[in-house]
Design an enzyme around this catalytic site. Structure first.
Site, PDB file in Angstrom:
ATOM      1  N   ASP A  25       9.462 -52.797 -35.983  1.00 28.01           N
ATOM      2  CA  ASP A  25       9.150 -53.445 -34.704  1.00 28.01           C
ATOM      3  C   ASP A  25       8.899 -52.386 -33.644  1.00 28.01           C
ATOM      4  O   ASP A  25       9.693 -51.443 -33.508  1.00 28.01           O
ATOM      5  CB  ASP A  25      10.318 -54.315 -34.238  1.00 28.01           C
ATOM      6  CG  ASP A  25      10.381 -55.655 -34.952  1.00 28.01           C
ATOM      7  OD1 ASP A  25       9.553 -55.893 -35.853  1.00 28.01           O
ATOM      8  OD2 ASP A  25      11.258 -56.469 -34.604  1.00 28.01           O
ATOM      9  N   LYS A  82       3.757 -61.353 -34.129  1.00 33.42           N
ATOM     10  CA  LYS A  82       4.471 -62.612 -34.346  1.00 33.42           C
ATOM     11  C   LYS A  82       3.849 -63.763 -33.562  1.00 33.42           C
ATOM     12  O   LYS A  82       3.379 -63.576 -32.440  1.00 33.42           O
ATOM     13  CB  LYS A  82       5.941 -62.466 -33.919  1.00 33.42           C
ATOM     14  CG  LYS A  82       6.767 -61.518 -34.775  1.00 33.42           C
ATOM     15  CD  LYS A  82       8.209 -61.482 -34.282  1.00 33.42           C
ATOM     16  CE  LYS A  82       9.042 -60.462 -35.037  1.00 33.42           C
ATOM     17  NZ  LYS A  82       9.290 -60.850 -36.441  1.00 33.42           N
ATOM     18  N   GLY A 154      18.239 -59.175 -34.413  1.00 32.13           N
ATOM     19  CA  GLY A 154      18.757 -58.719 -33.130  1.00 32.13           C
ATOM     20  C   GLY A 154      20.250 -58.522 -33.073  1.00 32.13           C
ATOM     21  O   GLY A 154      20.811 -58.287 -32.003  1.00 32.13           O
ATOM     22  N   ARG A 166      20.796 -62.530 -51.731  1.00 34.02           N
ATOM     23  CA  ARG A 166      21.620 -62.876 -52.904  1.00 34.02           C
ATOM     24  C   ARG A 166      21.371 -64.321 -53.346  1.00 34.02           C
ATOM     25  O   ARG A 166      21.235 -64.605 -54.538  1.00 34.02           O
ATOM     26  CB  ARG A 166      23.105 -62.680 -52.592  1.00 34.02           C
ATOM     27  CG  ARG A 166      23.572 -61.236 -52.645  1.00 34.02           C
ATOM     28  CD  ARG A 166      25.087 -61.160 -52.691  1.00 34.02           C
ATOM     29  NE  ARG A 166      25.574 -59.797 -52.713  1.00 34.02           N
ATOM     30  CZ  ARG A 166      25.651 -59.032 -53.800  1.00 34.02           C
ATOM     31  NH1 ARG A 166      25.230 -59.509 -54.972  1.00 34.02           N
ATOM     32  NH2 ARG A 166      26.138 -57.808 -53.733  1.00 34.02           N
ATOM     33  N   GLY A 215      18.843 -57.835 -39.089  1.00 33.03           N
ATOM     34  CA  GLY A 215      20.140 -57.174 -38.987  1.00 33.03           C
ATOM     35  C   GLY A 215      20.243 -55.823 -39.664  1.00 33.03           C
ATOM     36  O   GLY A 215      21.327 -55.234 -39.706  1.00 33.03           O
ATOM     37  N   GLY A 236      13.930 -54.287 -37.195  1.00 35.63           N
ATOM     38  CA  GLY A 236      13.588 -54.765 -35.864  1.00 35.63           C
ATOM     39  C   GLY A 236      14.171 -53.906 -34.774  1.00 35.63           C
ATOM     40  O   GLY A 236      13.621 -52.877 -34.386  1.00 35.63           O
ATOM     41  N   SER A 237      15.343 -54.305 -34.298  1.00 34.88           N
ATOM     42  CA  SER A 237      15.976 -53.598 -33.184  1.00 34.88           C
ATOM     43  C   SER A 237      16.658 -52.306 -33.625  1.00 34.88           C
ATOM     44  O   SER A 237      16.968 -51.451 -32.790  1.00 34.88           O
ATOM     45  CB  SER A 237      17.011 -54.518 -32.526  1.00 34.88           C
ATOM     46  OG  SER A 237      16.490 -55.804 -32.309  1.00 34.88           O
TER      47      SER A 237
END
EC number: 4.3.3.6
Length: 293
Positions: A25, A82, A154, A166, A215, A236-237
């Site tokens: 990102d 997005k 996030g 999983r 995450g 992402g973050s």
């Protein structure tokens, strides 16, 4: 129908090129260049990273055209962007702009609470999030050329991405052992087309590339997702909310490449600075992963 099928095959073939890589990102041309220099296989152009979307609240929409164009002009690697779930107009605008891939994303505020986009109607390929095999196959039936775990974007907390990967792998394993009449019944149970379940049984995996997302905050997180069967990782973050984004970006790429080599992972994990601060998923007021159907 054959034309659409052929187009989907080309789209998913494009997604295959990302296997074994990291998609990052970015919110500026400068960040996009850092990602490219670190070895990212693509970048996701955003106005705000998921951590900021979560923190600031409000309605999260497609990034501005100026922002996306700025990022497209800054790098030579593919650029994704997005759109809100079900927002056909945003998707048409991005296709006209010339982005390489569209993410119909739960990170943004959904535009339609009943329908996802019919992705077969577009020439540009789509990636979508999924928490289990049923969600993944519904998105593929709509034309998605790539799947990713939803995780909990996030948060800097990989637990939900692990859970989703999983669960999907366990369900795929079950499908490979089913007789055809069992596949028909299972398809009704999870809301998935039986034709796609037959394909999953034949392949022993999803019929499209399956990345981890949501995450991933450290190189160890990225390596873990590869160990669980991911074809690659979205971050992402985790990169640009870390103390040293350049080091973290390079470390993420290396971790995905050498996920099965503990000696190299140890070296990668040294001297990368502080990762982003994580959130406890159990304390969240908004769970982005629950968006979509």
């Amino acid at each position: 129908m054959e034309i659409k099928k052929g187009t989907w095959i080309i789209k998913k073939g494009f997604a295959e090129m990302f296997k074994g890589g990291v998609i990052m990102d970015v919110t500026s041309a400068e960040q996009a260049k850092i990602a490219e220099e670190a070895g990212a296989v693509a970048v996701m152009a955003l106005e705000r990273v998921p951590a900021d979307i979560r923190k600031e609240g409000g309605v999260a929409r497609m990034a501005s055209i100026a922002k996306i164009r700025e990022i497209m002009e800054a790098v030579s690697i593919p650029v994704m962007a997005k759109v809100r779930i079900g927002h056909i107009a945003e998707a048409k605008i991005l296709e006209e702009l010339g982005v390489d891939f569209i993410d119909e994303s739960e990170v943004l505020t959904p535009a339609d609470d009943r329908f996802h986009i019919n992705k077969h109607e577009f020439k540009v390929p789509f990636v979508c999030g999924a928490r289990d095999l049923g969600e993944a196959l519904r998105r593929i039936a709509e034309g998605a050329a790539m799947i990713r775990t939803k995780g909990e974007a996030g948060t800097g907390n990989v637990v939900e991405a692990v859970k989703h990967m999983r669960r999907m792998m366990e369900q795929i394993k079950q499908v490979t052992k089913m007789e055809d009449e069992e596949l028909v019944a299972y398809g009704k149970e999870i809301g998935a087309p039986v034709e796609l379940l037959r394909e999953v049984k034949r392949l022993g995996r999803l019929p499209v590339v399956n990345f981890a997302a949501g995450g991933v905050a450290t190189p160890a997180d990225a390596a873990l997702m590869m160990m669980l069967g991911a074809d690659g990782v979205f971050v992402g973050s985790g990169i640009f909310k870390s103390k040293d984004p350049r080091k973290m970006a390079k470390a993420m790429v290396l971790a995905v490449t050498y996920w099965d080599n503990p000696r190299i992972l140890l070296k990668i994990s040294e001297d990368i600075g502080e990762p982003m601060r994580g959130l406890d998923v159990e304390e969240l007021e908004v769970r982005m992963q629950e968006r979509g159907w």
